[in-house]
Design an enzyme around this catalytic site. Structure first.
Site, PDB file in Angstrom:
ATOM      1  N   LYS A 132      30.433  32.021  47.051  1.00  0.00           N
ATOM      2  CA  LYS A 132      30.238  33.205  47.960  1.00  0.00           C
ATOM      3  C   LYS A 132      29.387  34.173  47.182  1.00  0.00           C
ATOM      4  CE  LYS A 132      34.013  35.053  49.575  1.00  0.00           C
ATOM      5  NZ  LYS A 132      35.233  35.565  49.726  1.00  0.00           N
ATOM      6  N   LYS A 144      38.790  35.586  40.171  1.00  0.00           N
ATOM      7  CA  LYS A 144      39.943  36.297  40.837  1.00  0.00           C
ATOM      8  C   LYS A 144      40.933  36.346  40.115  1.00  0.00           C
ATOM      9  CE  LYS A 144      40.452  37.181  45.270  1.00  0.00           C
ATOM     10  NZ  LYS A 144      39.395  37.810  46.374  1.00  0.00           N
ATOM     11  N   ASP A 184      41.828  43.064  46.921  1.00  0.00           N
ATOM     12  CA  ASP A 184      42.036  42.039  48.093  1.00  0.00           C
ATOM     13  C   ASP A 184      43.255  42.579  48.496  1.00  0.00           C
ATOM     14  OD1 ASP A 184      40.986  39.083  48.339  1.00  0.00           O
ATOM     15  OD2 ASP A 184      43.040  38.970  48.364  1.00  0.00           O
ATOM     16  N   THR A 228      33.415  44.606  54.030  1.00  0.00           N
ATOM     17  CA  THR A 228      33.756  43.142  54.258  1.00  0.00           C
ATOM     18  C   THR A 228      33.950  42.784  55.856  1.00  0.00           C
ATOM     19  OG1 THR A 228      34.980  42.879  52.201  1.00  0.00           O
ATOM     20  CG2 THR A 228      35.465  41.173  53.670  1.00  0.00           C
TER      21      THR A 228
END
Ligand code: NDP
Length: 464
Positions: A132, A144, A184, A228
């Site tokens: 990504k 992450k 997130d 996003t």
């Protein structure tokens, strides 16, 4: 939305349905080395299934064992996070950071706080993030992290103490040139604030570029919160454009009611669509007049309430359906924006029956492999998360740029840049799919284009 199974069955069997001399042994090795990490297996399998044609054209990638190296994170951190709750009891959570690949720039990717978080979930998210981030065209690697901490029903004080304890370990692994986390699921501006404050206190450095998703008065970027969801709609608009259509007048279903979902709803409605659903893990809302996004923001972001509260406040216009997902509601465009594996084969069949034309993944890997097959076989335009939701991390990279130059841009300028980036990503995926003889296959386009960018850089940087 019905909560997805915690661990889908591991994907077994030959990758593309027939033996592949290069790819099948690679995947078998991933399964062997990472037992029990079902989501990670799923994410790797989906990428490997696209790479056969690349390896046929570029044998140097096979010789240099690029994919073996990409599947093995550069570094994996697992640590204890002890903290004290409001009643004085000691709680112990587990923290994770997987620094997956830094070929293109510092590790970059969000932190997720949710009770389902485990090493397999963090690795699937980190693996997706590599490709990504490459697709954005910005200088960022993939990583992450997160924790199995459940922020639901916790007081502000508890959230702060947890975030401080989490950062007390994580800070030593971060840095604006090393590893730059963001939000997130379960991590928004409040949590980023507490973590940034603790990082600053421990290091005695005002290192704005070490975390993104900050507040506007302390180094945050305009439009990062929206990016996003907005980006997902902009990518989907580009897909619709190739079909000679746009969002105006379309009936849209969205799942979730968090950061990504809310701003996907807002942008789709700005472009003339009617968004008729949103959801959380308790159920979903249908609002035939179109979701009132300001009311939804008030309930979710200010009051930290549930979508059932939205339906109640909206009166007869909306109804709440407990314990079910949104995908049985017919629509022209579907935007899954909640979590992984939330759109199943049964859901995909219902969407196709309802006449869906395009699906854009706001969440990471929300569509199961079986559902993806149904949608692709029916000719539905399908934008995979690593392309369609890349607007968030791209705007995080813009936040890092502004931090590095001690600058701050206007909302309009940042949104324009986001629009350019989403068009660029769409073009890259579309063009790559055509170049590899799979026109309209955005999954193949995104996987191949992202992989090629990372592989070229790894080849140039030697065996590291
Ligand atoms: P939020 O925490 O803001 O919202 C998450 C939403 O999904 C909530 O409505 C939540 O409902 C629901 N949800 C989460 N996990 C589950 C579960 N296991 N079962 C049922 N419902 C669930 O997160 P975001 O909006 O930030 O993230 C949503 C998705 O988008 C994730 O896949 C994330 O990885 C992805 N993403 C996010 C980016 C960002 O910038 N924030 C960037 C790129 C991708 P409930 O409140 O009931 O749990």
């Amino acid at each position: 939305m019905v909560p997805p199974p915690l661990s889908p069955a591991p994907s077994a069997g030959p990758l593309n349905g027939s033996e592949d001399r290069v790819l099948d042994p690679l995947y078998a090795q991933v399964l062997r080395r990472n037992p029990g990490e079902a989501e990670f297996h799923q994410a790797v399998r989906e990428v490997l299934e696209s790479l056969g044609p690349v390896f046929a054209r570029r044998p140097e990638f096979v010789d240099a064992k690029i994919i073996e190296r990409i599947c093995e994170p550069e570094r994996q951190l697992i640590f204890r996070v002890p903290w004290v709750d409001d009643s004085g009891e000691i709680q112990v959570n587990r923290g994770f950071r997987v620094e997956f690949n830094s070929a293109l720039g510092p590790f970059k990717g969000g932190l997720r706080f949710h009770p389902s978080v485990n090493v397999g979930i963090v690795k699937f998210l980190g693996f997706e993030q590599i490709f990504k981030n490459a697709l954005t065209g910005m200088p960022i690697g993939g990583g992450k992290g997160g924790s199995d901490f459940d922020p639901k029903n916790r007081s502000d004080g508890e959230i702060m103490r947890f975030c401080q304890s989490f950062m007390t370990e994580l800070y030593r692994h971060l840095g604006e040139y090393t590893d730059v986390p963001a939000g997130d699921i379960g991590v928004g501006q409040r949590e980023i604030g507490y973590m940034f404050g603790q990082y600053k206190r421990i290091t005695n450095r005002y290192e704005s570029g070490v975390l993104t998703g900050k507040g506007l008065s302390w180094g945050g970027a305009q439009a990062r919160t929206e990016a996003t969801g907005y980006g997902c709609v902009l990518f989907t608009a580009e897909m619709l454009g190739t079909l000679g259509q746009d969002f105006d007048g379309q009936r849209v279903t969205v799942s979730g009611s968090g950061n990504v979902a809310v701003y996907a709803i807002e942008k789709a409605q700005q472009l003339g669509a009617t968004v008729v659903t949103c959801s959380d893990s308790d159920g979903f809302v249908v609002d035939e007049k179109g979701i009132d996004v300001e009311l939804l923001k008030q309930i979710k972001n200010v009051e930290r309430g549930r979508v059932a509260d939205y339906a109640e406040r909206r009166g007869s216009a909306a109804r709440f359906v407990p314990g079910a997902g949104v995908w049985q509601v017919p629509c022209d465009v579907a935007l899954p924006c909640a979590t992984q594996n939330e759109l199943t084969e049964t859901d995909a069949l219902a969407l196709v029956r309802g006449g869906v034309k395009a699906v854009g993944e706001g969440a990471n890997m929300p569509t199961t492999p079986e559902a993806l097959r149904v949608l692709q076989d029916a000719g539905v335009a399908f934008g995979p998360g690593k392309a369609a939701n890349a607007g968030g991390v791209a705007t995080s990279a813009l936040e890092m740029q502004q931090n590095a130059s001690r600058d701050s841009w206007t909302f309009e300028h940042t949104e324009d840049r986001l629009g350019e980036i989403m068009r660029h990503i769409h073009h890259t995926c579309h063009e790559t799919a055509e170049r590899y003889g799979q026109p309209g296959n955005y999954v193949a386009g995104a996987n191949i284009a992202g992989f090629e960018l990372v592989a070229e850089a790894m080849l140039a940087q030697g065996v590291i």
